[in-house]
Design a protein around this motif. Structure first.
Motif, PDB file in Angstrom:
ATOM      1  N   GLY A   1       0.810  -1.216   0.000  1.00  0.00           N
ATOM      2  CA  GLY A   1       0.000   0.000   0.000  1.00  0.00           C
ATOM      3  C   GLY A   1       0.841   1.262   0.000  1.00  0.00           C
ATOM      4  N   GLN A   2       1.961   1.231   0.709  1.00  0.00           N
ATOM      5  CA  GLN A   2       2.859   2.391   0.718  1.00  0.00           C
ATOM      6  C   GLN A   2       3.482   2.621  -0.656  1.00  0.00           C
ATOM      7  N   PHE A   3       3.892   1.538  -1.312  1.00  0.00           N
ATOM      8  CA  PHE A   3       4.454   1.682  -2.656  1.00  0.00           C
ATOM      9  C   PHE A   3       3.405   2.216  -3.639  1.00  0.00           C
ATOM     10  N   VAL A   4       2.164   1.728  -3.513  1.00  0.00           N
ATOM     11  CA  VAL A   4       1.094   2.198  -4.394  1.00  0.00           C
ATOM     12  C   VAL A   4       0.827   3.681  -4.148  1.00  0.00           C
ATOM     13  N   ALA A   5       0.703   4.069  -2.883  1.00  0.00           N
ATOM     14  CA  ALA A   5       0.414   5.471  -2.559  1.00  0.00           C
ATOM     15  C   ALA A   5       1.517   6.401  -3.039  1.00  0.00           C
ATOM     16  N   ALA A   6       2.767   5.913  -3.049  1.00  0.00           N
ATOM     17  CA  ALA A   6       3.899   6.727  -3.504  1.00  0.00           C
ATOM     18  C   ALA A   6       4.077   6.667  -5.020  1.00  0.00           C
ATOM     19  N   ASP A   7       3.209   5.926  -5.719  1.00  0.00           N
ATOM     20  CA  ASP A   7       3.293   5.733  -7.171  1.00  0.00           C
ATOM     21  C   ASP A   7       4.661   5.175  -7.560  1.00  0.00           C
TER      22      ASP A   7
ATOM     23  N   GLY B   1      -3.250   0.541   4.058  1.00  0.00           N
ATOM     24  CA  GLY B   1      -2.606   1.817   4.375  1.00  0.00           C
ATOM     25  C   GLY B   1      -3.245   2.992   3.676  1.00  0.00           C
ATOM     26  N   PRO B   2      -2.458   4.023   3.370  1.00  0.00           N
ATOM     27  CA  PRO B   2      -3.019   5.269   2.820  1.00  0.00           C
ATOM     28  C   PRO B   2      -3.639   5.049   1.446  1.00  0.00           C
ATOM     29  N   SER B   3      -4.727   5.788   1.180  1.00  0.00           N
ATOM     30  CA  SER B   3      -5.377   5.692  -0.124  1.00  0.00           C
ATOM     31  C   SER B   3      -4.778   6.716  -1.081  1.00  0.00           C
ATOM     32  N   VAL B   4      -5.035   6.521  -2.358  1.00  0.00           N
ATOM     33  CA  VAL B   4      -4.571   7.473  -3.370  1.00  0.00           C
ATOM     34  C   VAL B   4      -5.711   8.399  -3.735  1.00  0.00           C
ATOM     35  N   THR B   5      -5.368   9.592  -4.194  1.00  0.00           N
ATOM     36  CA  THR B   5      -6.394  10.569  -4.550  1.00  0.00           C
ATOM     37  C   THR B   5      -7.191  10.108  -5.765  1.00  0.00           C
ATOM     38  N   VAL B   6      -6.469   9.618  -6.757  1.00  0.00           N
ATOM     39  CA  VAL B   6      -7.085   9.084  -7.966  1.00  0.00           C
ATOM     40  C   VAL B   6      -6.577   7.655  -8.155  1.00  0.00           C
ATOM     41  N   PRO B   7      -7.464   6.667  -8.328  1.00  0.00           N
ATOM     42  CA  PRO B   7      -6.993   5.281  -8.499  1.00  0.00           C
ATOM     43  C   PRO B   7      -6.014   5.160  -9.661  1.00  0.00           C
ATOM     44  N   HIS B   8      -4.972   4.360  -9.463  1.00  0.00           N
ATOM     45  CA  HIS B   8      -3.969   4.155 -10.503  1.00  0.00           C
ATOM     46  C   HIS B   8      -4.464   3.101 -11.483  1.00  0.00           C
ATOM     47  N   ARG B   9      -4.404   3.419 -12.765  1.00  0.00           N
ATOM     48  CA  ARG B   9      -4.848   2.486 -13.798  1.00  0.00           C
ATOM     49  C   ARG B   9      -3.640   1.735 -14.351  1.00  0.00           C
ATOM     50  N   LEU B  10      -3.737   0.401 -14.393  1.00  0.00           N
ATOM     51  CA  LEU B  10      -2.695  -0.436 -14.963  1.00  0.00           C
ATOM     52  C   LEU B  10      -3.239  -1.134 -16.208  1.00  0.00           C
ATOM     53  N   ALA B  11      -2.333  -1.614 -17.042  1.00  0.00           N
ATOM     54  CA  ALA B  11      -2.725  -2.312 -18.266  1.00  0.00           C
ATOM     55  C   ALA B  11      -2.388  -3.792 -18.136  1.00  0.00           C
TER      56      ALA B  11
END
Length: 260
Positions: A202-208, A232-242
């Motif tokens: 979650g930390q890695f995702v939140a830090a992009d 953990g922390p949420s992101v402001t805009v969900p990250h889109r993956l392919a």
């Protein structure tokens, strides 16, 4: 591996050739190869497993929702990585041991300029770890402990005394996830793999900071209140993956998603 859905050309074998038989380790390694990296590049992938109802573990561990092929892919991903990044709680819960050299991947690792096994890098703020474990006292390659500048000095000294290398990757007690990636890359550990747990992912995702997610979807339902694969922390805009690859065996789906 029973079936390859044609969303990837990562492997040289055709879907017809690969259907209804177990893939060799070489074929798995081709399918999960890291992208070509330039001298200044690095790539962080995560490997996680989730049930159909979103549980990332059962009774605190991922093993009960995993399977034989999932573990083959787990081993393949480790064999391709320079470093395996893992949170301290996962080390405690899953009983982490040093990574081992595997003869099946020795030539591939040598050709890529890698050592015999990946480095294990443990992320921890408190350093509340058992430094008498083989992960620290007798690894094939020296274990790293990633922490913050304000980590307890006596625990840092204990980690160093046990043979670990302590890497400061944050200004406070804990780490800065983006700095973790940079510090590892600066040590030549550019093919990076994280196995969680959920708080670290979650930390890695939140830090992009995450480039790729390898997610096994287990054909199981657990209900309960188990953690998802990322917390953990949420992101402001969900990250889109392919989507990059989808494999299937015995009802398990083995997916890969990459940053767009």
């Amino acid at each position: 591996m029973r079936r390859l859905f044609p969303v990837t050309d990562q492997t040289s074998a055709s879907p017809e050739d690969l259907a209804d038989r177990e893939w060799s380790l070489d074929e798995l390694a081709e399918a999960y190869a890291y992208p070509a990296l330039g001298p200044a590049d690095h790539w962080l992938r995560a490997n996680m497993v989730s049930t159909l109802d979103g549980a990332g573990q059962h009774d605190g561990r991922s093993q009960p929702i995993s399977g034989e092929t999932d573990m083959r892919i787990f081993g393949t991903l480790r064999a391709l990585a320079d470093v395996v990044v893992v949170g301290a709680e996962t080390v405690r819960q899953e009983g982490y041991r040093p990574a081992r050299a595997r003869e099946a991947f020795a030539a591939r690792r040598a050709a890529a300029g890698q050592g015999p096994a990946p480095v294990i890098a443990v992320v921890t703020a408190s350093l509340a770890l058992d430094f008498t474990l083989p992960l620290f006292t007798s690894p094939l390659v020296r274990t790293l402990v990633l922490t913050g500048a304000a980590a307890p000095a006596e625990r840092v000294a204990e980690a160093v005394g046990a043979g670990a290398e302590v890497v400061v990757a944050g200004e406070g007690a804990g780490v800065d996830p983006a700095r973790v990636v940079q510090e590892l890359a600066a040590r030549g550990l550019r093919r990076q793999l994280t196995e969680g747990g959920p708080q670290l992912l979650g930390q890695f995702v939140a830090a992009d900071a995450l480039d790729e997610l390898c997610l096994t979807i287990s054909p199981m339902l657990t209900a309960g209140d188990a953690q998802r694969i990322a917390g953990g922390p949420s992101v402001t805009v969900p990250h889109r993956l392919a989507p990059a690859c989808v494999l299937e065996e015995a009802g398990f789906l083995f997916t890969r998603y990459r940053r767009i």
